[in-house]
Design an enzyme around this catalytic site. Sequence first.
Site, short mmCIF file in Angstrom:
data_model
loop_
_atom_site.label_atom_id
_atom_site.label_comp_id
_atom_site.label_asym_id
_atom_site.label_seq_id
_atom_site.Cartn_x
_atom_site.Cartn_y
_atom_site.Cartn_z
CE1 TYR A 1 -4.28 -1.47 0.06
CE2 TYR A 1 -3.09 -3.17 1.28
CZ TYR A 1 -4.21 -2.75 0.56
OH TYR A 1 -5.24 -3.64 0.35
CD GLU B 1 -6.22 -6.44 1.62
OE1 GLU B 1 -5.00 -6.22 1.84
OE2 GLU B 1 -6.90 -5.74 0.85
#
Length: 398
Positions: free
Chosen positions: A98, A140
Amino acid sequence: MLSATSAETIRATLPAVGGAIGEITTSFYARLFEAHPELLRDLFNRGNQANGSQQQALAGAIAGFAAALVEHPDVSPEAMLARIAHKHASLGITRDQYRVVHTHLFAAIAEVLGDALTEEVAAAWDEVYWLMAQALITLEAQLYLDAGTPAGDTWRDYRVVGRRPETDDTVTYFLRPTDDLPLPTFLPGQYVSVQVELPDGARQIRQYSLSGLHTDALQFTVKKVTGAPDGEVSGHLHEHVHEGDTLRISAPFGDVTLDENDNPVLLVSAGIGCTRLIGMLSRLADLDSPRQVVAVHADRAPSTHAFRDDLEQLVGKLSNASAHVWYEQPEVDWPAERTGLVDLSTVPVPPNATAYLCGPLPFLRGVHVQLLELGVAATNIHYEVFGPDLWRNATSTP
């Protein structure tokens, strides 16, 4: 939840950023793959990159998430992002990635917006990004925990123990883990990621629905994709993977799964979308479910209809089920009661049914409108789109 200052800024700049988001995402992917070519080689779908659908999906996700934050501030980000989180987990996305995305995305935003990207605007959109990223990271992490695997690594080696043609261009594979440990548990409607090594050394990944219930083998079905471009992975599987070969498979994921309630079930599919829903129908038949089940399928012709016999057999096992099939091109040896496009007004659709849809995007949109007209609540309609989910780019969503 966005801060009040950022919410005001996002609301004011959303039209401008939304209008440029396609250009931003195109620049983002160019920058990302220049810095990290291994991501295009081994993670991102090269076909979706080539036809632009991945760029459209990312653009829709970012703009849609930002709009939801300012229009529906009381809705948790996690509720909006479950679909993406399951896809990410099936690919093995990790927290560190990310930050990589953030670097190249905001460089693309600065390039496209230029002087319009003031410090205040940059800060507001940075807040949006990290709200989205942190929500996905949290989701996640839980998915990896539930799978009982380290974050980003749910892969196992499986040996192909069977291969069954369904149609001329569709094959079902049966696989068992090479480590001889038990098969993973999964919910009807879920999928697995399959990684293959292609002739150029790329390790491309695709998702395939679990199309049946077995105690001794994992089952998924692959349609060979032809067109512009041809499917790299589906073609490789059809041409090169046979009984005795080994494949690398992820744990099962997917948020569109069969509920365990007692209300009626409506299963609507088109083409290879039947794989997802035949898995649900198998579960209902395995339970000898008393629920009312209405199965609807559309296909080009009887010869292209995968699991045609399975549909008939599974419906026949249930005490309160019916099947309704449409073919665009009926064949002489296979007379069809219905031709052309699906018309749900001719099907016994209970208004209180939970509907599961799987197929090409135009089909899903058309069926969704029909279901709303028949009185099925939007909250009871669940869908799965082939490839990147572009439905979010539509003017109205389910």
